[in-house]
Enzyme design. Structure first.
Site, PDB file in Angstrom:
ATOM      1  N   CYS A 140     -26.802 -26.379  43.623  1.00 48.46           N
ATOM      2  CA  CYS A 140     -28.253 -26.539  43.747  1.00 48.46           C
ATOM      3  C   CYS A 140     -28.841 -27.188  42.500  1.00 48.46           C
ATOM      4  O   CYS A 140     -29.867 -27.849  42.563  1.00 48.46           O
ATOM      5  CB  CYS A 140     -28.917 -25.210  44.036  1.00 48.46           C
ATOM      6  SG  CYS A 140     -28.326 -23.884  42.997  1.00 48.46           S
TER       7      CYS A 140
ATOM      8  N   GLU B 229     -32.599 -33.290  48.786  1.00 46.00           N
ATOM      9  CA  GLU B 229     -31.318 -32.731  48.348  1.00 46.00           C
ATOM     10  C   GLU B 229     -30.209 -33.194  49.295  1.00 46.00           C
ATOM     11  O   GLU B 229     -30.283 -32.978  50.497  1.00 46.00           O
ATOM     12  CB  GLU B 229     -31.403 -31.204  48.370  1.00 46.00           C
ATOM     13  CG  GLU B 229     -30.170 -30.540  47.828  1.00 46.00           C
ATOM     14  CD  GLU B 229     -30.300 -29.030  47.721  1.00 46.00           C
ATOM     15  OE1 GLU B 229     -30.696 -28.387  48.718  1.00 46.00           O
ATOM     16  OE2 GLU B 229     -29.993 -28.489  46.649  1.00 46.00           O
TER      17      GLU B 229
ATOM     18  N   LYS C 292     -24.592 -10.199  52.553  1.00 45.59           N
ATOM     19  CA  LYS C 292     -23.981 -11.048  53.581  1.00 45.59           C
ATOM     20  C   LYS C 292     -23.561 -12.389  52.977  1.00 45.59           C
ATOM     21  O   LYS C 292     -24.399 -13.163  52.530  1.00 45.59           O
ATOM     22  CB  LYS C 292     -24.971 -11.331  54.717  1.00 45.59           C
ATOM     23  CG  LYS C 292     -24.298 -12.056  55.875  1.00 45.59           C
ATOM     24  CD  LYS C 292     -25.279 -12.646  56.859  1.00 45.59           C
ATOM     25  CE  LYS C 292     -25.713 -14.035  56.495  1.00 45.59           C
ATOM     26  NZ  LYS C 292     -24.642 -15.051  56.461  1.00 45.59           N
TER      27      LYS C 292
ATOM     28  N   GLU D 164     -33.761 -18.400  45.585  1.00 45.67           N
ATOM     29  CA  GLU D 164     -33.103 -19.417  44.765  1.00 45.67           C
ATOM     30  C   GLU D 164     -32.777 -20.545  45.732  1.00 45.67           C
ATOM     31  O   GLU D 164     -31.856 -20.415  46.535  1.00 45.67           O
ATOM     32  CB  GLU D 164     -31.811 -18.795  44.240  1.00 45.67           C
ATOM     33  CG  GLU D 164     -31.293 -19.363  42.975  1.00 45.67           C
ATOM     34  CD  GLU D 164     -32.054 -18.855  41.796  1.00 45.67           C
ATOM     35  OE1 GLU D 164     -32.888 -19.633  41.316  1.00 45.67           O
ATOM     36  OE2 GLU D 164     -31.835 -17.706  41.381  1.00 45.67           O
TER      37      GLU D 164
END
Ligand code: NAI
Ligand code: MG
Length: 500
Positions: free
Chosen positions: A312, A409, A204, A278
């Site tokens: 990331c 982040e 997906k 991840e």
């Protein structure tokens, strides 16, 4: 008094204009939209064909640089997830786990070649759907995606060498959920090793960037891969959750936010499912005083502004040794001012559009927060297009280690700059993060590189470079950045049981 004729005055004006008009820029060099064909509507790719969603619902995917709708894609419900998993299970049991490994390899090679053949179209669609500069999708995303298929195609019939003296067994059906920052590349990272090891797949893509995965579905269909070996379904979080909770999926592979990673971890606890996560990052990029400064500045710029900072492993925390901090900040400011922000389809563009309104709001929240926390903000003076989602390349100086812009982040083109005096201090500070995905070290001394890389808790550490990727090299993190590795031999082991 000298007589100035009208003609002379005009000529003089021109000369003056030429002399002082430093506001020059490159002529536009846009890639052509017409080289890509996008359907107005996409269904779900299940069992080798296109199926309508059971709910009959579709949602729009837009171009974040213009806010124009590109296409509408099917919203897969639990019923559709069931269909896709059943197709993957049947393909696994009846066909894929039984065919000779070298036959699996041939299909994967074929997909790699077809990605290369359609490289231009894939790059344009990636840029239209996600907002990233065409230079990146053309020179990085698409070729690296093809390379992943090539690399893992080579392993398919050599697993006995990858795992000497062990026998491998595929896990079965892999459910793969991917984010919007590298849509085609993440699909390649996930599909290629799964197929090479004999697993079947339900994948997906993210809801804001489904189009290159759907193009990949067309390639897969054309490649004659047996029906059901790869199924590609679209939808948002609810579709992903239905995959995570499906009892007949053997392995979940997820790239995305730490928040959703935690939900997945909780959902599969106590089940037999395996998982690779991840997640986010807050990479420390460290410049020592003996580093080649210009090279380091360029590396820092690439590390944080590459792909609008939607990475990331972006080098979002910069640690500069105190003796060179003034020089580094001055050079960074100069360089930021030269970055070209604008039309992602233009081949000269350095920074494209932010992927979505929602992500832009997240970034704005952090810009406000940084100022409130007392850091000094500096942004490029460039003009932004009036439509679409944009953020100027920005940096914060005077950032405290404890401030949220140094800890959390941001996932945008925003750099936080901190300083240090000694090796011990910078290691302490770099490791003081909930994340541990990647890091960078800039120094002239090899011994310092080895000393730092040994003591830093990050899955990938670049030395005198940043954001370098290769299919042969494993990638993954520590702590809240997740676990498991993708790429290289390590990426194969995520999809097999080792026996004997
Ligand atoms: P997200 O984690 O919600 O989305 C990633 C993927 O997970 C998408 O395909 C999404 O549809 C799916 N998903 C969402 N909820 C799910 C659930 N409950 N179960 C299963 N699948 C689910 O990321 P989002 O909201 O797009 O971005 C939020 C933040 O996440 C960003 O600001 C960034 O900090 C981080 N992020 C990190 C990425 C990375 O590469 N590590 C990639 C994308 C986002
Ligand atoms: Mg889109």
């Amino acid at each position: 008094m000298p007589v100035v004729t009208k003609k002379k005055a005009a000529a003089k004006k021109n000369v003056i204009k030429l002399k002082f008009d430093t506001n020059w820029s490159y002529a536009p060099a846009p890639e052509s939209k017409s080289a890509a064909s996008i359907n107005s509507q996409y269904d779900l790719f299940i069992n080798g064909g296109w199926q309508k969603p059971s709910s009959k619902k579709y949602f729009n995917t837009i171009n974040p640089a213009t806010e124009e709708t590109l296409s509408e894609v099917a919203d897969a419900s639990e019923t559709d997830v069931n269909k896709a998993v059943t197709a993957a299970r049947n393909a696994y049991e009846k066909y894929w786990k039984k065919i000779p490994a070298k036959e699996r390899g041939k299909y994967i090679f074929r997909i790699a070649r077809m990605i290369q053949e359609k490289a231009r179209e894939l790059a344009i669609i990636e840029t239209l759907d996600g907002g990233k500069p065409i230079r990146e999708s053309r020179d990085f995303d698409v070729p690296t995606a093809a390379n992943h298929f090539f690399y893992y195609a080579g392993w398919a019939d050599k697993l006995e060498y990858a795992f000497p003296n062990r026998r491998t067994e595929p896990l079965g059906v892999a459910g793969q959920i991917i984010p919007w920052n590298f849509p085609l590349l993440m699909a390649a990272w996930k599909i290629a090793p799964a197929l090479a090891t004999g697993n079947t797949v339900v994948l997906k893509p993210a809801e804001t960037t489904p189009l290159t995965a759907l193009k990949l579905a067309e390639i897969i269909q054309e490649s004659d891969l047996p029906p059901g070996v790869v199924n590609i379904i679209t939808g948002a979080g609810a579709t992903g959750a239905a995959m995570v909770n499906h009892p007949d999926i053997n392995k979940i592979v997820f790239t995305g936010s730490t928040e959703v990673g935690k939900i997945i971890q909780r959902a599969i606890a106590g089940t037999n499912k395996k998982v690779t996560l991840e997640l986010g990052g807050k990479a420390a990029n460290i410049i020592f005083e003996d580093a080649p400064i210009d090279q380091a500045v360029e590396g820092v710029i690439n590390g944080i502004y590459f792909n609008q900072g939607h990475v990331c492993c972006a080098g979002s925390r910069l640690y500069v040794q105190e003796s060179i901090v003034k020089e580094v900040i001055r050079k960074l400011k100069d360089r930021i001012e030269t970055l070209i922000v604008g039309d992602p389809l233009d081949k000269n563009t350095d920074i494209g559009a932010i992927n979505s309104q929602q992500q832009l709001e997240t970034i704005h929240k952090y810009l406000k927060l940084g100022k409130q926390e007392g850091a000094e903000m500096y942004e490029s003076s460039c003009r932004l297009p009036s439509k679409g989602f944009w953020c100027r390349p920005t940096m914060f100086t005077n950032v405290a280690q404890s401030s949220r812009i140094a800890q959390e982040e941001i996932f945008g083109p925003v750099l936080s700059i901190l300083t240090f005096r000694t090796d011990d201090e910078v290691i302490e500070k770099a490791n003081n993060s909930p994340y541990g995905l990647s890091a960078g070290v800039w120094t002239d001394k090899g011994s310092k590189i080895f000393n730092m890389t040994k003591r830093m808790r990050a899955g990938v550490i670049w030395a005198n470079t940043f954001n370098k990727f290769d299919p042969t090299s494993p990638f993954g993190g520590y702590k809240e950045s997740g676990f498991g590795r993708e790429g290289g031999l390590h990426g194969l082991s995520a999809y097999v049981n080792l026996i004997g």
